[in-house]
Motif scaffolding. Structure first.
Motif, mmCIF file in Angstrom:
data_model
loop_
_atom_site.group_PDB
_atom_site.id
_atom_site.type_symbol
_atom_site.label_atom_id
_atom_site.label_comp_id
_atom_site.label_asym_id
_atom_site.label_seq_id
_atom_site.Cartn_x
_atom_site.Cartn_y
_atom_site.Cartn_z
ATOM 1 N N ILE A 114 -10.052 -18.762 -19.197
ATOM 2 C CA ILE A 114 -9.915 -19.838 -20.168
ATOM 3 C C ILE A 114 -10.325 -19.295 -21.525
ATOM 4 C CG2 ILE A 114 -12.192 -20.740 -19.484
ATOM 5 C CD1 ILE A 114 -11.217 -23.488 -20.529
ATOM 6 N N SER A 115 -9.473 -19.491 -22.515
ATOM 7 C CA SER A 115 -9.713 -18.941 -23.848
ATOM 8 C C SER A 115 -9.844 -20.083 -24.851
ATOM 9 C CB SER A 115 -8.554 -18.022 -24.252
ATOM 10 O OG SER A 115 -8.715 -17.567 -25.570
ATOM 11 N N ILE A 116 -10.982 -20.112 -25.546
ATOM 12 C CA ILE A 116 -11.230 -21.116 -26.575
ATOM 13 C C ILE A 116 -11.982 -20.441 -27.712
ATOM 14 C CG2 ILE A 116 -13.293 -21.886 -25.311
ATOM 15 C CD1 ILE A 116 -12.820 -24.679 -26.527
ATOM 16 N N SER A 117 -11.554 -20.672 -28.929
ATOM 17 C CA SER A 117 -12.140 -19.980 -30.076
ATOM 18 C C SER A 117 -13.555 -20.472 -30.342
ATOM 19 C CB SER A 117 -11.288 -20.212 -31.328
ATOM 20 O OG SER A 117 -11.375 -21.561 -31.756
ATOM 21 N N ALA A 118 -14.320 -19.646 -31.042
ATOM 22 C CA ALA A 118 -15.689 -20.012 -31.401
ATOM 23 C C ALA A 118 -15.701 -21.254 -32.282
ATOM 24 C CB ALA A 118 -16.370 -18.839 -32.113
ATOM 25 N N GLU A 119 -14.699 -21.343 -33.162
ATOM 26 C CA GLU A 119 -14.607 -22.518 -34.044
ATOM 27 C C GLU A 119 -14.374 -23.782 -33.225
ATOM 28 O OE1 GLU A 119 -11.962 -24.171 -37.846
ATOM 29 O OE2 GLU A 119 -11.400 -22.322 -36.828
ATOM 30 N N ASP A 120 -13.471 -23.694 -32.233
ATOM 31 C CA ASP A 120 -13.183 -24.860 -31.395
ATOM 32 C C ASP A 120 -14.369 -25.200 -30.491
ATOM 33 O OD1 ASP A 120 -10.738 -25.353 -32.484
ATOM 34 O OD2 ASP A 120 -9.593 -24.326 -30.926
ATOM 35 N N MET A 121 -15.083 -24.194 -30.018
ATOM 36 C CA MET A 121 -16.290 -24.468 -29.224
ATOM 37 C C MET A 121 -17.300 -25.231 -30.063
ATOM 38 S SD MET A 121 -16.855 -20.975 -26.969
ATOM 39 C CE MET A 121 -18.434 -21.557 -26.334
ATOM 40 N N LEU A 149 -16.268 -28.892 -30.483
ATOM 41 C CA LEU A 149 -16.516 -29.724 -29.304
ATOM 42 C C LEU A 149 -17.984 -29.724 -28.881
ATOM 43 C CD1 LEU A 149 -13.430 -28.721 -27.119
ATOM 44 C CD2 LEU A 149 -13.689 -30.751 -28.534
ATOM 45 N N GLY A 150 -18.793 -28.965 -29.588
ATOM 46 C CA GLY A 150 -20.205 -28.890 -29.233
ATOM 47 C C GLY A 150 -20.436 -28.165 -27.924
ATOM 48 N N ILE A 151 -19.632 -27.123 -27.644
ATOM 49 C CA ILE A 151 -19.781 -26.331 -26.424
ATOM 50 C C ILE A 151 -20.658 -25.121 -26.750
ATOM 51 C CG2 ILE A 151 -18.584 -24.980 -24.661
ATOM 52 C CD1 ILE A 151 -16.111 -26.688 -25.141
ATOM 53 N N SER A 152 -21.828 -25.063 -26.155
ATOM 54 C CA SER A 152 -22.758 -23.972 -26.463
ATOM 55 C C SER A 152 -22.612 -22.787 -25.517
ATOM 56 C CB SER A 152 -24.204 -24.488 -26.416
ATOM 57 O OG SER A 152 -24.498 -25.037 -25.144
ATOM 58 N N ALA A 153 -22.141 -23.023 -24.289
ATOM 59 C CA ALA A 153 -21.964 -21.949 -23.302
ATOM 60 C C ALA A 153 -20.490 -21.873 -22.917
ATOM 61 C CB ALA A 153 -22.806 -22.218 -22.070
ATOM 62 N N ASN A 154 -19.985 -20.661 -22.718
ATOM 63 C CA ASN A 154 -18.587 -20.496 -22.362
ATOM 64 C C ASN A 154 -18.249 -21.258 -21.079
ATOM 65 O OD1 ASN A 154 -17.880 -18.788 -24.506
ATOM 66 N ND2 ASN A 154 -18.683 -16.995 -23.418
ATOM 67 N N PRO A 155 -17.090 -21.935 -21.057
ATOM 68 C CA PRO A 155 -16.658 -22.595 -19.821
ATOM 69 C C PRO A 155 -16.527 -21.582 -18.696
ATOM 70 C CG PRO A 155 -15.332 -23.315 -21.687
ATOM 71 C CD PRO A 155 -16.147 -22.167 -22.171
ATOM 72 N N THR A 156 -16.852 -22.006 -17.494
ATOM 73 C CA THR A 156 -16.781 -21.113 -16.334
ATOM 74 C C THR A 156 -15.731 -21.602 -15.349
ATOM 75 O OG1 THR A 156 -18.545 -22.336 -15.212
ATOM 76 C CG2 THR A 156 -19.188 -20.445 -16.557
ATOM 77 N N ILE A 157 -15.297 -20.691 -14.486
ATOM 78 C CA ILE A 157 -14.305 -21.020 -13.467
ATOM 79 C C ILE A 157 -14.969 -20.924 -12.107
ATOM 80 C CG2 ILE A 157 -12.095 -20.379 -12.452
ATOM 81 C CD1 ILE A 157 -11.450 -19.018 -15.185
ATOM 82 N N PHE A 158 -14.892 -22.000 -11.321
ATOM 83 C CA PHE A 158 -15.480 -22.004 -9.981
ATOM 84 C C PHE A 158 -14.575 -22.816 -9.057
ATOM 85 C CE2 PHE A 158 -18.186 -23.910 -6.677
ATOM 86 C CZ PHE A 158 -18.714 -22.746 -6.122
ATOM 87 N N ALA A 176 -9.398 -29.786 -29.443
ATOM 88 C CA ALA A 176 -9.106 -28.360 -29.586
ATOM 89 C C ALA A 176 -8.026 -27.957 -28.597
ATOM 90 C CB ALA A 176 -10.366 -27.527 -29.350
ATOM 91 N N VAL A 177 -7.259 -26.941 -28.979
ATOM 92 C CA VAL A 177 -6.270 -26.355 -28.081
ATOM 93 C C VAL A 177 -6.912 -25.185 -27.355
ATOM 94 C CG1 VAL A 177 -4.095 -25.089 -27.945
ATOM 95 C CG2 VAL A 177 -4.289 -27.063 -29.463
ATOM 96 N N VAL A 178 -6.785 -25.174 -26.030
ATOM 97 C CA VAL A 178 -7.313 -24.066 -25.222
ATOM 98 C C VAL A 178 -6.145 -23.403 -24.492
ATOM 99 C CG1 VAL A 178 -9.533 -25.216 -24.919
ATOM 100 C CG2 VAL A 178 -7.754 -25.519 -23.195
ATOM 101 N N ARG A 179 -6.303 -22.106 -24.243
ATOM 102 C CA ARG A 179 -5.281 -21.358 -23.513
ATOM 103 C C ARG A 179 -5.849 -20.943 -22.161
ATOM 104 N NH1 ARG A 179 -4.591 -20.599 -28.775
ATOM 105 N NH2 ARG A 179 -2.456 -20.670 -29.580
ATOM 106 N N ILE A 180 -5.115 -21.261 -21.123
ATOM 107 C CA ILE A 180 -5.576 -20.977 -19.767
ATOM 108 C C ILE A 180 -4.584 -20.044 -19.087
ATOM 109 C CG2 ILE A 180 -6.097 -21.990 -17.513
ATOM 110 C CD1 ILE A 180 -7.020 -24.498 -18.993
ATOM 111 N N LYS A 181 -5.108 -18.934 -18.574
ATOM 112 C CA LYS A 181 -4.281 -17.968 -17.863
ATOM 113 C C LYS A 181 -4.349 -18.256 -16.365
ATOM 114 C CE LYS A 181 -4.601 -14.220 -21.255
ATOM 115 N NZ LYS A 181 -4.952 -12.796 -21.492
#
Length: 668
Positions: free
Chosen positions: A595-602, A605-614, A628-633
């Motif tokens: 999952i790709s999200i820019s520092a500006e977009d984080m 949205l008030g996201i302090s830690a990178n989103p994780t995949i589980f 924000a627009v996010v790109r997901i591979k």
């Protein structure tokens, strides 16, 4: 009249066959509306298609010679005119040679306005006209009302600005309009100076939308209302201009559209060029509404408009179609004329903050059965393509301020959009109509939220332009309506930017589904003052599922125009996002790899830690409202099998973070 019609259709004789329809019933069936709340001394007459040619010839013979026609060429009808002190007989919709073929195809050339002595009995006159065989309909010229609280609270420009300006600058869009910080309805940062219970994010989400698009002058919005101050410093650059009239001769119809000196629009009340109303605070209405749609952005003064551009002459254009003037106007005939003018002169959106009192009409079948001049004009507008981004027009109305469980008409009609009003804390505004006929919500302000806390600045209402080159606060579904018109104009601007075209139904669907949930705020109570000045308590649960599909979100509109799926994310708690419903549902063989999200977009949205995949799901935490627009591979096909990688694909999604989101996951 309806009782007569129902009686005629339901009565049967003793043999079981339908009873013959009496002549008086046939006459009554020709009447459109009733004399209640109708203008005196005038009626609208719809002549039979075979007879109208005679009427045209009779009227033209007189008018071409410079006279005023008072004869129709139909002897029985002229006999009626003789008895009522006729003053004039004229075609309701003037001839515009550029659009005459379309006008005649729609049957609009058959409508005539008859003006006569105001002392004449209106009901008797209508029935006498309806008895004439060559007359198909006689319409009582109903009076309409602008839908707002007429009180204007002037802006106190000495008050300090809040943090909104700085927030706009850091978001990548830097507008220098000094009062933008007070327009919570565009960007709500949760400023407690406005109201102690204000909720950040209770807005139309302009901040994120403006990063993508700010408007386009090819989109024209008709402000069907009181006069828009065309030379207001914060509106002038975005006014629609009829160049032929601007550069033509005064008092002449330079472009041949049937109107003289219609430079920025026209005054359909006095049948003259635009004129600023001078009586009462209601005169501010049109200018206030126009500012919400497209006050000029980034010009260093005043306020912003939703589709007001970036300061480079790129805002949408405002056409002033004046249907109120001082204490006059607002009749169905005036309105119908203004709407057809808008269609014939390039408008793609009708901004209509007016209507009948809720309950005057109670069903779509009733409204369509009448098939009034006004309805025919609106349908004519909707059928006309004036913008490359949409194959038709949009008619957007205020739902009404009657505190009633139904929208007012015309907005309630199924082909038009009816807008309810919410406050700065997401709750329904105390005055708004709701329920059947209501389609979508937008900020309309709530005066009592600030007033009850002794904040008497108007801060909890909607701030926009007013006459005299000034600014002021107003509230009402009248103020909510232009938010939807402005967002629609922004969406069409973005579609032009991307080279996309929608059908009228496609874009309406897109608009009504680009929303955030409001139902979760329809609980508890709120206080307001009654007309008698006593404090009352309002049960908010009655509004649940009655405010429309949700409250409009400009960013979602642009994302949907672009074709990017919007995903609601709650604010304030860790959230596990399952992408399957947004990828077609079911157990698709798609494995999330990144999952790709820019520092500006984080930060947005008030996201302090990178989103994780589980477990093929995304875990994240948003702490503030934003988009924000996010790109997901992903790996498509065999992505889980050892030694087989699958096909890598990348898909964009838009995350919309709000305090709450729909229980159904965002799907309507």
């Amino acid at each position: 009249m309806l009782a007569v019609l129902l009686l005629a259709s339901c009565t049967k004789d003793t043999t079981g066959e339908s009873a013959p329809v009496k002549m008086e019933d046939k006459v009554a069936s020709k009447l459109v509306f009733t004399s209640t709340n109708a203008a005196k001394g005038q009626l609208l007459v719809y002549f039979d298609s075979d007879a109208v040619a005679n009427v045209e010839n009779s009227v033209l013979r007189v008018t071409r010679a410079g006279g005023v026609a008072t004869r129709s060429g139909i002897s029985d009808f002229d006999a009626v005119l003789d008895n009522i002190g006729v003053k004039s007989l004229r075609r309701l919709f003037p001839v515009d040679e550029r659009n005459e073929e379309r006008t005649r195809a729609a049957g609009l050339h058959r409508w005539y306005l008859v003006e006569f002595d105001e002392e004449a009995d209106l009901d008797k006159t209508a029935l006498e006209m309806a008895r004439i065989a060559e007359v198909s309909k006689v319409e009582f010229d109903q009076k309409l009302a602008s839908i707002h609280d007429p009180k204007v609270i002037p802006l106190d420009e000495s008050l300090a600005a809040s943090a909104t300006r700085a927030d706009m600058t850091t978001s990548g869009v830097s507008f220098n309009d000094p009062e933008l910080s007070k327009q919570w309805h565009y960007i709500n940062t949760g400023d407690k100076q406005i109201y102690s219970k204000i909720k950040a994010g209770a807005d139309v989400n302009c901040k994120d939308a403006w990063r993508l698009c700010t408007g386009d002058p090819r989109v024209v919005v008709a402000i069907v209302d009181d006069c828009v101050q065309w030379d207001h410093p914060d509106l002038a650059a975005n006014m629609w201009v009829n160049e032929a009239e601007l550069n033509g001769q005064s008092g002449a119809d330079d472009d041949g559209n049937g109107y003289k000196d219609d430079i920025y629009g026209y005054n359909f009340v006095t049948n003259t060029k635009l004129a600023i109303s001078t009586q009462g605070q209601a005169s501010e209405h049109g200018t206030h509404v126009a500012g919400t749609v497209a006050a000029v952005n980034n010009n260093g003064i005043g306020v912003c408009g939703i589709a007001g551009g970036s300061g480079n002459n790129d805002g949408v254009k405002l056409m002033s179609c004046q249907i109120f003037y001082n204490d006059n106007g607002g009749n169905a005939s005036t309105t119908a004329n203004a709407i057809k003018y808008a269609a014939d002169n390039g408008a793609v959106i009708l901004q209509c903050s007016w209507g009948y009192t809720a309950g005057t009409l109670t069903s779509d079948s009733q409204y369509s059965t009448y098939d009034s001049a006004e309805k025919q004009a609106i349908d004519y507008f909707i059928a006309k393509q004036n913008c490359a981004a949409i194959e038709g027009g949009l008619a957007i109305f205020a739902a009404g301020n009657d505190m009633t469980g139904m929208s007012s008409y015309p907005g309630a009609y199924r082909d038009y959009i009816s807008v309810t009003a919410m406050s700065c804390d997401y709750t329904p505004a105390y005055y708004t109509n709701y329920g059947p006929g209501c389609n979508i919500a937008a900020p309309g302000g709530d005066a009592y939220q600030s007033y009850l806390e002794n904040i008497n600045t108007g801060a909890s209402e909607v701030l926009s332009t007013v006459n005299g080159g000034k600014y002021g606060y107003m509230q009402g579904t009248s103020m909510a309506c232009p938010h939807v018109s402005g967002v629609a104009a922004l969406g069409l601007s973005y579609a032009l930017q991307l080279g996309k075209t929608f059908t009228q139904n496609e874009f309406t669907t897109l608009l009504l589904t680009s929303v955030n949930d409001i139902n979760q705020y329809c609980t508890g109570t709120k206080q307001y003052f009654t007309d008698k000045g006593s404090l009352a308590t309002l049960d908010l649960s009655q509004y649940k599922k009655g405010m429309g599909t949700g409250y409009i979100d400009a960013y979602q509109v642009l994302m949907n125009v672009r074709g990017i799926t919007c995903i609601p994310i709650p604010v304030g708690s860790q959230y596990t996002l399952n992408l399957q419903p947004y990828l077609g549902g079911g157990n698709l063989d798609l494995k999330i790899t990144e999952i790709s999200i820019s520092a500006e977009d984080m930060n947005r949205l008030g996201i302090s830690a990178n989103p994780t995949i589980f477990a093929n799901q995304i875990i994240l935490k948003c702490t503030k409202p934003g988009s924000a627009v996010v790109r997901i591979k992903l790996l498509a096909g065999n992505g889980n099998n050892s030694g087989m990688n699958g096909m890598p694909i990348t898909k964009e999604f838009a995350f919309i973070a709000r305090e709450v989101h729909s229980q159904n996951g965002g799907w309507l």
